[in-house]
Design a protein around this motif. Structure first.
Motif, PDB file in Angstrom:
ATOM      1  N   ASN A  50      45.857  -4.101   5.188  1.00 40.10           N
ATOM      2  CA  ASN A  50      44.698  -3.625   5.936  1.00 40.10           C
ATOM      3  C   ASN A  50      45.096  -3.516   7.400  1.00 40.10           C
ATOM      4  OD1 ASN A  50      43.025  -3.562   3.666  1.00 40.10           O
ATOM      5  ND2 ASN A  50      42.359  -5.679   3.943  1.00 40.10           N
ATOM      6  N   VAL A  51      45.187  -2.306   7.899  1.00 41.04           N
ATOM      7  CA  VAL A  51      45.683  -2.062   9.252  1.00 41.04           C
ATOM      8  C   VAL A  51      44.513  -1.868  10.205  1.00 41.04           C
ATOM      9  CG1 VAL A  51      47.172  -0.622  10.687  1.00 41.04           C
ATOM     10  CG2 VAL A  51      47.747  -0.984   8.274  1.00 41.04           C
ATOM     11  N   PHE A  52      44.588  -2.586  11.335  1.00 41.31           N
ATOM     12  CA  PHE A  52      43.520  -2.533  12.325  1.00 41.31           C
ATOM     13  C   PHE A  52      44.073  -2.152  13.694  1.00 41.31           C
ATOM     14  CE2 PHE A  52      42.135  -5.457   9.045  1.00 41.31           C
ATOM     15  CZ  PHE A  52      40.805  -5.138   8.863  1.00 41.31           C
ATOM     16  N   GLU A  53      43.199  -1.522  14.485  1.00 40.60           N
ATOM     17  CA  GLU A  53      43.551  -1.188  15.862  1.00 40.60           C
ATOM     18  C   GLU A  53      42.828  -2.083  16.857  1.00 40.60           C
ATOM     19  OE1 GLU A  53      43.877   2.737  18.789  1.00 40.60           O
ATOM     20  OE2 GLU A  53      42.747   2.847  16.904  1.00 40.60           O
ATOM     21  N   ASN A  54      41.644  -2.562  16.471  1.00 44.21           N
ATOM     22  CA  ASN A  54      40.819  -3.352  17.379  1.00 44.21           C
ATOM     23  C   ASN A  54      40.798  -4.815  16.976  1.00 44.21           C
ATOM     24  OD1 ASN A  54      39.901  -0.993  18.849  1.00 44.21           O
ATOM     25  ND2 ASN A  54      38.645  -0.530  17.053  1.00 44.21           N
ATOM     26  N   GLU A  56      38.756  -7.156  17.632  1.00 43.59           N
ATOM     27  CA  GLU A  56      37.445  -7.670  17.255  1.00 43.59           C
ATOM     28  C   GLU A  56      37.145  -7.461  15.777  1.00 43.59           C
ATOM     29  OE1 GLU A  56      36.580  -3.711  19.527  1.00 43.59           O
ATOM     30  OE2 GLU A  56      38.051  -5.355  19.546  1.00 43.59           O
ATOM     31  N   ASP A  57      37.904  -6.596  15.115  1.00 40.42           N
ATOM     32  CA  ASP A  57      37.675  -6.306  13.703  1.00 40.42           C
ATOM     33  C   ASP A  57      38.457  -7.210  12.753  1.00 40.42           C
ATOM     34  OD1 ASP A  57      35.990  -4.185  14.399  1.00 40.42           O
ATOM     35  OD2 ASP A  57      37.649  -2.748  14.445  1.00 40.42           O
ATOM     36  N   CYS A  58      39.384  -8.015  13.285  1.00 43.21           N
ATOM     37  CA  CYS A  58      40.249  -8.766  12.369  1.00 43.21           C
ATOM     38  C   CYS A  58      40.632 -10.171  12.831  1.00 43.21           C
ATOM     39  CB  CYS A  58      41.535  -7.980  12.096  1.00 43.21           C
ATOM     40  SG  CYS A  58      42.445  -7.515  13.592  1.00 43.21           S
ATOM     41  N   VAL A  59      40.670 -10.427  14.122  1.00 44.30           N
ATOM     42  CA  VAL A  59      41.185 -11.710  14.618  1.00 44.30           C
ATOM     43  C   VAL A  59      40.344 -12.888  14.136  1.00 44.30           C
ATOM     44  CG1 VAL A  59      41.639 -13.112  16.675  1.00 44.30           C
ATOM     45  CG2 VAL A  59      42.333 -10.701  16.623  1.00 44.30           C
ATOM     46  N   ALA A  60      39.041 -12.781  14.251  1.00 43.88           N
ATOM     47  CA  ALA A  60      38.165 -13.914  13.926  1.00 43.88           C
ATOM     48  C   ALA A  60      38.160 -14.246  12.442  1.00 43.88           C
ATOM     49  CB  ALA A  60      36.744 -13.623  14.401  1.00 43.88           C
ATOM     50  N   ILE A  80      44.267 -10.191  25.087  1.00 42.98           N
ATOM     51  CA  ILE A  80      43.452  -9.305  24.266  1.00 42.98           C
ATOM     52  C   ILE A  80      42.766 -10.043  23.118  1.00 42.98           C
ATOM     53  CG2 ILE A  80      43.575  -7.381  22.622  1.00 42.98           C
ATOM     54  CD1 ILE A  80      45.774  -6.197  24.421  1.00 42.98           C
ATOM     55  N   ILE A  81      43.485 -10.984  22.489  1.00 42.00           N
ATOM     56  CA  ILE A  81      42.910 -11.631  21.298  1.00 42.00           C
ATOM     57  C   ILE A  81      42.125 -12.905  21.609  1.00 42.00           C
ATOM     58  CG2 ILE A  81      44.777 -10.697  19.885  1.00 42.00           C
ATOM     59  CD1 ILE A  81      45.893 -13.573  19.665  1.00 42.00           C
ATOM     60  N   LYS A  82      42.312 -13.474  22.798  1.00 38.70           N
ATOM     61  CA  LYS A  82      41.675 -14.767  23.122  1.00 38.70           C
ATOM     62  C   LYS A  82      40.167 -14.784  22.899  1.00 38.70           C
ATOM     63  CE  LYS A  82      41.322 -18.454  26.536  1.00 38.70           C
ATOM     64  NZ  LYS A  82      41.716 -18.945  27.880  1.00 38.70           N
ATOM     65  N   PRO A  83      39.431 -13.719  23.250  1.00 41.78           N
ATOM     66  CA  PRO A  83      37.970 -13.777  23.042  1.00 41.78           C
ATOM     67  C   PRO A  83      37.557 -13.907  21.581  1.00 41.78           C
ATOM     68  CG  PRO A  83      38.554 -12.012  24.572  1.00 41.78           C
ATOM     69  CD  PRO A  83      39.834 -12.481  23.943  1.00 41.78           C
ATOM     70  N   PHE A  84      38.482 -13.667  20.651  1.00 46.23           N
ATOM     71  CA  PHE A  84      38.106 -13.606  19.244  1.00 46.23           C
ATOM     72  C   PHE A  84      38.706 -14.717  18.385  1.00 46.23           C
ATOM     73  CE2 PHE A  84      38.597  -9.321  21.075  1.00 46.23           C
ATOM     74  CZ  PHE A  84      37.257  -8.952  21.123  1.00 46.23           C
ATOM     75  N   GLY A  97      61.817 -17.794  22.567  1.00 45.20           N
ATOM     76  CA  GLY A  97      61.684 -18.354  23.898  1.00 45.20           C
ATOM     77  C   GLY A  97      60.282 -18.691  24.355  1.00 45.20           C
ATOM     78  N   VAL A  98      59.252 -18.340  23.577  1.00 45.10           N
ATOM     79  CA  VAL A  98      57.870 -18.612  23.994  1.00 45.10           C
ATOM     80  C   VAL A  98      57.470 -19.996  23.491  1.00 45.10           C
ATOM     81  CG1 VAL A  98      55.483 -17.821  23.949  1.00 45.10           C
ATOM     82  CG2 VAL A  98      57.356 -16.150  23.890  1.00 45.10           C
ATOM     83  N   LYS A  99      57.182 -20.897  24.418  1.00 48.84           N
ATOM     84  CA  LYS A  99      56.932 -22.295  24.079  1.00 48.84           C
ATOM     85  C   LYS A  99      55.548 -22.503  23.453  1.00 48.84           C
ATOM     86  CE  LYS A  99      60.002 -24.489  27.455  1.00 48.84           C
ATOM     87  NZ  LYS A  99      60.082 -25.462  28.572  1.00 48.84           N
ATOM     88  N   ILE A 100      55.456 -23.574  22.681  1.00 52.30           N
ATOM     89  CA  ILE A 100      54.180 -23.954  22.072  1.00 52.30           C
ATOM     90  C   ILE A 100      53.119 -24.183  23.133  1.00 52.30           C
ATOM     91  CG2 ILE A 100      53.016 -25.842  20.853  1.00 52.30           C
ATOM     92  CD1 ILE A 100      55.474 -26.055  19.051  1.00 52.30           C
ATOM     93  N   SER A 101      53.468 -24.884  24.202  1.00 52.16           N
ATOM     94  CA  SER A 101      52.504 -25.172  25.268  1.00 52.16           C
ATOM     95  C   SER A 101      51.997 -23.893  25.931  1.00 52.16           C
ATOM     96  CB  SER A 101      53.119 -26.097  26.316  1.00 52.16           C
ATOM     97  OG  SER A 101      54.266 -25.508  26.896  1.00 52.16           O
ATOM     98  N   THR A 102      52.864 -22.905  26.046  1.00 51.58           N
ATOM     99  CA  THR A 102      52.468 -21.626  26.630  1.00 51.58           C
ATOM    100  C   THR A 102      51.405 -20.949  25.780  1.00 51.58           C
ATOM    101  OG1 THR A 102      54.654 -21.284  27.611  1.00 51.58           O
ATOM    102  CG2 THR A 102      53.292 -19.324  27.315  1.00 51.58           C
ATOM    103  N   ILE A 103      51.591 -20.993  24.464  1.00 53.28           N
ATOM    104  CA  ILE A 103      50.635 -20.372  23.548  1.00 53.28           C
ATOM    105  C   ILE A 103      49.326 -21.152  23.530  1.00 53.28           C
ATOM    106  CG2 ILE A 103      50.238 -19.640  21.167  1.00 53.28           C
ATOM    107  CD1 ILE A 103      53.317 -19.519  20.851  1.00 53.28           C
ATOM    108  N   GLN A 104      49.420 -22.474  23.526  1.00 52.19           N
ATOM    109  CA  GLN A 104      48.206 -23.299  23.551  1.00 52.19           C
ATOM    110  C   GLN A 104      47.366 -23.015  24.784  1.00 52.19           C
ATOM    111  OE1 GLN A 104      50.178 -27.128  23.137  1.00 52.19           O
ATOM    112  NE2 GLN A 104      49.331 -27.395  21.082  1.00 52.19           N
ATOM    113  N   THR A 105      48.015 -22.938  25.933  1.00 50.92           N
ATOM    114  CA  THR A 105      47.296 -22.679  27.185  1.00 50.92           C
ATOM    115  C   THR A 105      46.693 -21.288  27.193  1.00 50.92           C
ATOM    116  OG1 THR A 105      48.760 -24.169  28.411  1.00 50.92           O
ATOM    117  CG2 THR A 105      47.534 -22.535  29.695  1.00 50.92           C
ATOM    118  N   ALA A 106      47.447 -20.304  26.726  1.00 47.33           N
ATOM    119  CA  ALA A 106      46.992 -18.924  26.777  1.00 47.33           C
ATOM    120  C   ALA A 106      45.813 -18.664  25.846  1.00 47.33           C
ATOM    121  CB  ALA A 106      48.137 -17.989  26.422  1.00 47.33           C
ATOM    122  N   LEU A 107      45.803 -19.317  24.672  1.00 45.38           N
ATOM    123  CA  LEU A 107      44.770 -19.042  23.676  1.00 45.38           C
ATOM    124  C   LEU A 107      43.703 -20.121  23.586  1.00 45.38           C
ATOM    125  CD1 LEU A 107      46.901 -17.589  20.727  1.00 45.38           C
ATOM    126  CD2 LEU A 107      45.535 -16.341  22.407  1.00 45.38           C
TER     127      LEU A 107
END
Length: 267
Positions: A50-54, A56-60, A80-84, A97-107
């Protein structure tokens, strides 16, 4: 269990196809991509997803979100995805190279898996290492291991430092093998073999050696000793390698890749 893969490029599709083919999930895998051309291509080539562009239609609706974009795109994707996103979602990153703490803080999420795949995952011969934040449960770890292992083998390592180490080993390791193969094939062609024969000789030699090593309990040193004979052809090559510190330089290269992985994670 619903999985969303963000990024319909090589690595994202590799895992999506592996998981789908292994029939690990009852729900169809969702793929979030951008660009009308990319989306139309995916819908036509991969109708099982199932392919999505938005977002808000799939993240939550996802239970697990796999982020498979280039590391330099991650900040934009997270924004882009944080609100959902939802609190209990598990995020799997296959970004180098992207740390766990970086992802936790960002999301603003706690359950993060950081993984390091390699190129042979494309043919179900991959080696993926992964580690998770403390908030990821043992049950979730088991699920993640199954998903990542759908493209070959997956092992859980103790820390993000081990992820950086495996970047220098398996993550970059395919290129080291190709480098050695290239030298063998170039030598074969200089000896007069055709391109086809040079490739066949090299590939079969590698395949045979790896299979032999996996099927027996002998160490690499023991196998080398078995092939070598005093004053023979193989020992002439090994002695040349030793004189030129080939093994030492290979190890230096692996550690250079490891240290570069650390640098990327700190940048």
């Amino acid at each position: 269990m619903k999985l969303l893969v963000i990024g319909g490029g090589n690595m994202g599709l590799t895992y999506a196809k592996g998981i789908h083919n292994a029939q690990l999930l009852s729900d169809a895998i969702m793929v979030l991509e951008k660009g009308t051309e990319n989306i139309d291509r995916l819908k036509k080539a991969e109708p099982q997803f199932n392919v999505f562009e938005n977002p808000e239609d799939c993240v939550a609706t996802a239970d697990i979100i796999m982020v498979a974009v280039k590391p330099f795109h991650c900040a934009d994707v997270f924004k882009i995805i944080k609100p959902f996103v939802r609190k209990n979602q598990v995020i799997i990153s296959v970004m180098a190279g992207v740390k766990i703490s970086t992802i936790q803080t960002a999301l603003g999420l706690d359950k993060i898996i950081r993984s390091m795949p390699n190129l042979p995952a494309m043919i179900n011969k991959g080696m993926t290492t992964f580690t998770g934040s403390d908030q990821v449960s043992e049950e979730e770890i088991a699920i993640v291991k199954g998903l990542l292992g759908s493209t070959g083998k997956a092992i859980q390592v103790k820390s993000e430092e081990d992820i950086d180490k495996s970047t220098g080993l398996s993550g970059s390791g395919s290129a080291y093998i190709f480098y050695f193969m290239e030298a063998m094939m170039e030598s074969a062609k200089e000896m007069g073999f055709s391109d086809v024969d040079a490739k066949t000789i090299t590939c079969q030699t590698f395949d045979g050696a790896v299979d032999l090593f996996n099927q027996k309990n002998d160490s690499t040193s023991e196998w080398i000793d078995r092939v070598c004979s005093k004053g023979g052809t193989t020992i002439a090559a090994i002695n040349t390698f030793e004189d030129n510190k080939v093994k030492s330089n290979i190890k230096k290269g692996i550690f250079a890749a490891y240290h570069r992985a650390i640098e990327l994670g700190n940048s």
